[in-house]
Every structure is written in C-alpha cells, then in structure tokens.
Design an enzyme around this catalytic site. Sequence first.
Site, short mmCIF file in Angstrom:
data_model
loop_
_atom_site.label_atom_id
_atom_site.label_comp_id
_atom_site.label_asym_id
_atom_site.label_seq_id
_atom_site.Cartn_x
_atom_site.Cartn_y
_atom_site.Cartn_z
N THR A 1 -7.94 4.54 -2.40
CA THR A 1 -7.65 5.99 -2.55
C THR A 1 -6.40 6.25 -3.51
O THR A 1 -6.34 7.12 -4.02
CB THR A 1 -6.59 6.17 -0.79
OG1 THR A 1 -5.82 5.20 -0.56
CG2 THR A 1 -8.08 6.39 0.08
N ALA B 1 0.87 -1.31 0.05
CA ALA B 1 0.00 -0.21 0.11
C ALA B 1 0.82 1.23 0.12
O ALA B 1 0.59 2.14 -0.65
CB ALA B 1 -0.93 0.09 1.00
N ASP C 1 9.87 32.75 -36.00
CA ASP C 1 10.11 33.20 -37.04
C ASP C 1 9.06 34.27 -37.35
O ASP C 1 7.76 34.04 -36.53
CB ASP C 1 9.83 32.07 -38.30
CG ASP C 1 10.88 31.39 -38.41
OD1 ASP C 1 11.90 31.78 -38.10
OD2 ASP C 1 10.74 30.31 -38.90
N ASP D 1 17.72 25.73 -40.70
CA ASP D 1 17.32 26.00 -39.41
C ASP D 1 17.34 24.77 -38.32
O ASP D 1 17.43 25.03 -37.19
CB ASP D 1 15.58 26.15 -39.51
CG ASP D 1 15.26 27.42 -40.01
OD1 ASP D 1 16.37 28.33 -39.97
OD2 ASP D 1 14.37 27.82 -40.41
N ASP E 1 11.90 26.36 -39.87
CA ASP E 1 10.91 25.45 -41.01
C ASP E 1 12.15 25.01 -42.04
O ASP E 1 12.13 23.92 -42.28
CB ASP E 1 10.09 26.50 -41.57
CG ASP E 1 10.41 28.15 -42.02
OD1 ASP E 1 11.77 28.12 -41.81
OD2 ASP E 1 9.64 28.86 -42.22
N ASN F 1 0.44 8.29 1.60
CA ASN F 1 1.41 7.02 2.01
C ASN F 1 2.06 7.43 3.42
O ASN F 1 1.97 6.60 4.20
CB ASN F 1 2.21 6.71 0.92
CG ASN F 1 1.53 6.14 -0.28
OD1 ASN F 1 0.22 5.86 -0.40
ND2 ASN F 1 2.30 5.67 -1.27
N GLU G 1 -0.39 6.80 6.25
CA GLU G 1 -0.81 5.47 6.39
C GLU G 1 0.49 4.77 7.05
O GLU G 1 0.25 4.25 8.06
CB GLU G 1 -0.76 4.61 5.03
CG GLU G 1 -1.95 4.80 4.18
CD GLU G 1 -1.86 4.39 2.78
OE1 GLU G 1 -1.04 3.87 2.39
OE2 GLU G 1 -2.72 5.00 2.04
P1 ATP Z 1 11.01 34.25 -41.50
O1 ATP Z 1 12.11 34.24 -41.12
O2 ATP Z 1 10.16 35.24 -40.54
O3 ATP Z 1 10.20 33.31 -42.15
P2 ATP Z 1 11.36 35.29 -44.40
O4 ATP Z 1 10.21 34.36 -44.75
O5 ATP Z 1 11.06 36.81 -44.67
O6 ATP Z 1 11.25 35.48 -42.68
P3 ATP Z 1 13.29 34.19 -45.65
O7 ATP Z 1 12.44 33.21 -46.20
O8 ATP Z 1 14.71 33.59 -45.08
O9 ATP Z 1 12.69 34.80 -44.25
O10 ATP Z 1 13.62 35.24 -46.67
C1 ATP Z 1 14.36 36.11 -46.34
C2 ATP Z 1 14.35 37.25 -47.53
O11 ATP Z 1 14.46 36.74 -48.93
C3 ATP Z 1 13.06 37.93 -47.55
O12 ATP Z 1 12.82 39.06 -46.76
C4 ATP Z 1 12.93 38.17 -49.10
O13 ATP Z 1 13.45 39.63 -49.25
C5 ATP Z 1 13.47 37.38 -49.87
N1 ATP Z 1 12.77 36.24 -50.29
C6 ATP Z 1 12.13 35.52 -49.45
N2 ATP Z 1 11.16 34.74 -50.34
C7 ATP Z 1 11.69 34.81 -51.54
C8 ATP Z 1 11.58 34.10 -52.83
N3 ATP Z 1 10.52 33.03 -52.88
N4 ATP Z 1 12.51 34.36 -53.82
C9 ATP Z 1 13.38 35.46 -53.72
N5 ATP Z 1 13.42 35.92 -52.55
C10 ATP Z 1 12.63 35.79 -51.71
#
Ligand code: ATP
Length: 879
Positions: free
Chosen positions: A728, A269, A315, A635, A631, A697, A700
């Site tokens: 319990t 127990a 982000d 990262d 993402d 416990n 007890e």
């Molecule tokens: P977070 O980090 O908050 O997601 P974010 O999406 O702006 O921000 P990144 O995706 O690294 O960060 O983008 C950095 C920069 O690159 C942007 O601010 C933009 O100027 C440029 N960028 C984003 N997407 C594209 C794309 N598809 N083609 C060309 N340049 C881009």
Amino acid sequence: MLDSLGTDLSRGLSSREIPLKKKLFGENQLKEFRTTPPLAIFLNQFKDTITLVLLGATLISAYLGEIADAVAITAIVILNGIMGFVQEYRTEKSLQALREMTAPTARVLRDGKITVIPARDVVPGDVVILESGDIVPADGELFEAENLKIDESVLTGESVPVEKSAESRDQEGLKIHRSNLVFMGTMVVSGRGKMLVTQIGMGTEMGKIAGMIEEIEEEQTPLQKRLDHLGKQLVVICLAICVIVALLGVIRGENLYDMFLFGVSLAVAAIPEGLPAVVTMVLTLGVQRMVKKNVLIRKLTAVETLGCATVICSDKTGTLTENKMTVRKIYVDDGILTVTGSGYRLEGDFVTQDGRLLRDLPHGLKKLLEISVSCNNAELTEPKAGLLGKFLKSREVIPSGDPTEAALLVAAAKANILKSDVEKAYRRIKEIPFDSERKCMSVLVKSRRGELFLFTKGAVDVVLGLCDGIEVNGKLKEITDADKKKIIEINEDMGREALRVLAFAYKKVNLAQTSDTNLERNLIFVGLIGMIDPPRPEAKVAVEKCFSAGIRPVMITGDHRATALAVARELNITSEGGKILTGQELDDMSETDFLNCVDDVSVYARVTPKHKLRIVRALKKKGHVVAMTGDGVNDAPAVKEADIGISMGRNGTDVTKEASAMILMDDNFASIVAAVEEGRIIYDNIRKFIRYLLSCNTGEVLTMLWASLLGLPIPLLPIQVLWMNLMTDGLPAIALGADPPEKDVMSRKPRQKNESIFSRGMGRRIFYRGFLISLATIAAYLISNHYGHGDLSFARTVAFCTLIVSQLIFSFECRSESAAVWEQNPFSNLYLTLAVVCSAAMLFGVVYIPELQAIFRTVPLNEEVWLLILALAGLGAVL
Ligand code: ATP
C-alpha cells in the site's frame, strides 16, 4: 596574430586541439559535484534505526529457529529498500540532469566562429567574448576592451566596478587590479571585450580561495522542512502507540518476543519515513515536466512558491511580444513615411503620406538610415539559398543581435543602404553602449574625409533632451519648443499604434572633444523610426488564464507610455482607463502613496531596473507573492528580491540567470503561466499522497490500538503488517504523485504561502478516513472471528484483506479533494490503476498460493467473504 599560448586571436583555438587541452588541463570547474554512488543510495535505505531494529529482531527469529519468517521479513525489507532506491536514484539522476542544464555557459571563438559552450569546457588558450551581464568563465588577459567594467566584488569585496582595458596598467600595485586581467566568477557590468584564457578551474584566483567557499548545498524547500519536522513528530506518536499495543499484548499474556517483533513491524509500517523522499521525487519529476514546457528550475523552492504566485511582473519586449520587430513608420524632414514589407524580408518600399512611392532617397532619410545602421551592433546574414530560393529570389535574412537593431538594418536594406558599405564610409572609433538606465547608444565614427561624427539613437524623450539642433531638408536650425512638442506628439501617435519608437541624432566632433566624457550633448535631431513588435498570440491566452487563476499580470517596460499602453490593451492586461505609472511618476511618488496605488497599477512604462526593485518590494509589502522577470545585468537585484525570480534563457544575461530561481528557455510569458499551473499541480499531488499515506497509516495504527483495547489477539501478524506496508505505501503513493491535474487547477485562487499542508480540512479528513479504515478492519476481524468459530488464521486473513482493500479503494479517493470516487475516471491515472492492480495481485498471491500461505499464515477465502470485505472496505468511501 598568434599569442604566447599559440592561439590565433582572430580565429580562436581549433576544435582539433580541444581534446588534448582538456586531457592536459582538465575541466574548468572549482569542485566536482558530489554525486552519491548508487550503492550508497541503496545502503542508505536501511540506515534508519527502526529498520535496523527490525533486521536485528529478524536475526533473533532465525536464531530461535523461525528461519522461514526471518527470510521472508528480510526479503520484504530488501524489496522495500529496492523501491526506495529506485525512487531516490531517479531523483538524483534528474537533479543531476538539471544541474547540467543550468550550468553556466561561455561564448568562445573557435575555428573562427563564435560558439556557446558550457563554461566547464573552456580551456587555456581559448578566446572568450565578454559582454555586459556575462560572468567571466576563467582567468585571462584582455586583448580587446570597449568601455569594459567588471564587478570584482566576489574576489575583492569592492563593489564599485573596475574599469578594464586591453593594456596592462598596474593599479595600486595590486595584481588583482591589473587592468588587463580578468578573473573567473567576476561580472561584466558594462561594455564588451575579448580575453585570452590563461588559467582555468583550481588554477584561477577563484580556485585559490575555493577552499574558503562553501559548496552550495541543495537547500530544502519550506515544505520539505515542514515535512521533516512533521515526520519527527509522527515517529514519536507512532512509537508510543506501538509500545502501548505491544505492552497490552504482553499483559494479555502474549509471548514477549512475538510482541516485540510485532511492535517493531508496526512501527516500520506506520512511520511514514519515505515521506520526504517522495516529496523530493514529486518535486523533481515536476521539474522535468517543466523542462518540456520550456522552464528550467534552478531552485526547487520555486516549484512550491509558483503555486502561490499572486502577481506576475513581466517585461514587455520579447516576453509578452514576439521580439520580431519590423519598421513601419519613419518621421523625417517633417513628414511621415510608411515602410512596407514584413519581418526579415528585404523587399519593401517607402511610401509618403499622399501614397507616393519614394524612388530616390531624400537626403534626410539617407542620413537617418545611415545613422541607424552605423549605430548598430546587429548583423543580417543571407541564408544559403537552395535552388527554389534562388529561383524565387527570396531575400529573407537571418538576424543576430538585438532585434530592435536588426529591424533597423532590414529597413535600411530596403533602401539599399547596407551595413558593409556604411561601415566603410563611417569607420567606428568608439562606442558608448546602450544600457537600459540611459536608454540610448552612441558611436563615434570617422568618415572617408576624415571628419569625426557622433551618431546617437535611443528613447525619444532621452535623445530629444540631448538635442539643441534639428535638420530638416538638409537645413540645420536650432530646435524650438514647438519642434519638440511636434516630435513628442508624433511619438505619442506612433506609440498609440503600438509602435516602439527610437529617435536619431548626430553631431560633428572635433579631435579635442573625443576624450570628452560627456560627448552625448548638443546633438542635431534627424528623425524618428517606429517599429512594430506584435504581441505573442499565446500571451493573450496566458493573460486570460492568469485572471481566472486569481493572478494579476503586470507589464513593466522600458518602452514609452503610449506603446506600453497599446500593447497592454491588446493583451487585455489593462482595460480602458486602467492605471499606468511611468518611472518618472514613480520617482516623484512617496512610499505611502505608491503603496496605496500599487494594487491598481498593471502597466509601468519608461522604468529602469531600479524601479523594478521598488515595485517588487511594494508588492511584497502588500502581501503579494511576486514573480518577476528580468534579462539585463541591472535586473538581477529585482529578480533576486522577487519570491520567484525569472530570467530569460535566450536574451538573458548570466548575472540575472544566476540570481533567478527559474529560467524561461523561450523567453515567453505563456511559459511562466504554464509553470505556475505545473507548480499548482505538483503541490496538489503532494497533498494527495500525504493524505493517502497518513490516512492509511492512521488506519493501521488505530486498528491495532482498538484490538488491544478490546483485549483481542493482534489482528495482523508482523509479516502481514510488513507485506501490507509494501503493497500500500509504495506504488500507489508514487502513482498519486504523478496524478493528472484536476479541472479547476487554474480556476481557483492561489493558495496562501504559509499554508500548512493540513489546511483546508485536510488534517480532519486524514484522521476521519483513517478512523473509518480501522473501524472497517476491526468489524471484519470481529465478524470473521465470530463466524469462523475462533479460527484466528481465517479472521486475520479477513482483517488483512479488509485493511489492504480499504487502502487501495481509498487511493482513488485521494485523487480529488472535491469529487467522490465514482465521479472520476479510474483510468485517467494509469499508473495508479496499474499500481492498484499490482498490489491486488500481490494480495491474491499471498491468499491463494499455497507456498505463500504457509509463510504468511493465510487461508483462502470464498466469494461471500470477499463480498463482506468489499462491502466493509467500500463503506468508508461512501460515508
Ligand atoms: P522591456 O523592459 O519590456 O524589455 P524595452 O526593451 O523597451 O522593454 P529597454 O531595453 O530597457 O526596455 O529599452 C528602453 C528604451 O531604450 C526603449 O524603449 C528604446 O526607446 C530604447 N532602446 C532600446 N533598445 C535600444 C538600442 N539598442 N539602442 C538605443 N536605444 C534603445
């Protein structure tokens, strides 16, 4: 096009073939997850030594003729086992469900459509689409590859990514390096490609070495480890006291065998053997609740750590903002245009600064929009319009791909520039993909006239750095410092309006230059496009919650400083004059200087993933418990380094998901805060039932100890001890594990990471309350012994009831560390109310049902005695 495996490479397998293929080849996994069969879980409940000793002693009872006792004890042990089984089975089931949910996925082409399926369902012959950040789901051959680089270190140990192509080239004669072969478990670092699956599961290269890979054991959380350790200490203490009590009984002249049985029952127990199991159950139940809040936990440890988080680094795009971009402003031909319309509706106009609607497309704007459509991988699809839609001529489209790029397609469509037309006018030859380090993307295209062009788009500062020319009203000229200054100013202005700005440029390329590895230079600047990405309304509330919970939200973004600041201000992440650092400033800063200011910076702009790692490390060095989102594939290191690594369910890559402890299914910042709240609730509930179980416990064991020291006969018989344990320890403890949160969960500071479960006065409180329970029971025993004129059965029944009622009352006290029992609503935890009613019914059954009275040696009690019991039991709650 058909290949040797019978797959049409342009359509993939047909879904009709899948069941047969699965039957033939099995599942695409290295090892089956070992699940414990229910019977084994049930038998496990009886394997601890003390329970076995008790069952042994019961057998002896039966042999000695105490059949009823033996049957009753065995029944109680089995009932206890069933309760343990139910808990553990549920835990096992939910862990399994979680494994299913977090299982890796693959993007395959089937019936001509791209579908996401669990990686274990991939079959030979499948066409798999590979993109940067994906983990290759099986072995196969590439038949399309664009700048594809794969990290094969899991197989080869070589950390430099290998370049892949659709043609087979033997590199160093090693099969593994054949440039058109890809292997299960390796990671796509950049580029894209399509593979035809040739081997799955144990047939893959990975499968061949699978024997060498240890199966990943579900690691115990720090709390579970500490409780395991504590459990072992408690076993020793409890056993020692049980031996003392039993020995004192023998010295007093009690029967040796009776005392042995009593000692063992008391040990069963009093030893909280179920503690780690209840902790696991509460953690997994919490994990299930989190799923409802869009959070998938990959590592149980995260649940505990969440409650300690002091900083949440997030982000911006998609997490704090909606990631639903709409182009608002355009700078081209040295003038600013406003674009009207909203979201993904194709209606909208281009308005000049003096309020004029643009009817004809100027050359510069046309070029800018064509570049933005050509250098773009997103798609827009028109939804199938219903009758009403056709009638209203609604032109809202469904975007797929990067929302930044989708917004550009929508803006161009407003000017009747459609992707299908641009693709015909400019055929894509090659792509230099976007990545967040370079912050730009380019495509090499061939015009109808056979001319080659490079179209580039990207962050303004980056693209401007690649330009040496500028085109204004169809005229080309060299770009001057004054031009650059003006463009930067316009970029800043747009940023201050929270617009995300991209720059666009192009150049004519001659055939000889096409193989140039550094093609992105000497570009001609064309214009800027600024798009709005509204902050998520729920993020604002979540930020406020963070501050009141003593957690600092930090925004880390690749976007421009002005845009980042505007969004951060809107969300109240930073205030007027708040400190902001850019990636460049961070690079120029010494480690000491950074450590000195890291506590004051709430916004980081224009950072790359490698900065994220530096930020996490600095914050950790300053003693923070850091949650960090990520993402992209780059990262992953920062996400792994963080105390709580968070990846994105929608827009995240496999690699980051793999490195993370939890996945946000809706990519939403508010869900992180909800998870922190849930983490705090779970920890509170663990503290609640630990307080309950250990106090009970203690009560007890101390009751028995006082009685022995006072030279009294044992206050409870073994069978009563076991019944009490069942009433319990089981249901009320589990119900406490599911207690609703206290009001102040998100208004108190985070707890310390290494805090002991007994901190904040808990240890003292456990002992004190246990002590009071034992005093109430001994007092009841002495009083009833006195008034019952030595009727031991009566005195024992009173002591038995007092001990149980004390514990049931106490279970309500455990619901709060600050509020007293009478300050709480007893019905807000219906499970607990039900558990207590159930336990009380079991108690009445034993006291009033004649058949049970005979087994449990109890006598019926009248109202006055119950009043005494309630008074004594309730006293502990008041003192
Ligand atoms: P977070 O980090 O908050 O997601 P974010 O999406 O702006 O921000 P990144 O995706 O690294 O960060 O983008 C950095 C920069 O690159 C942007 O601010 C933009 O100027 C440029 N960028 C984003 N997407 C594209 C794309 N598809 N083609 C060309 N340049 C881009």
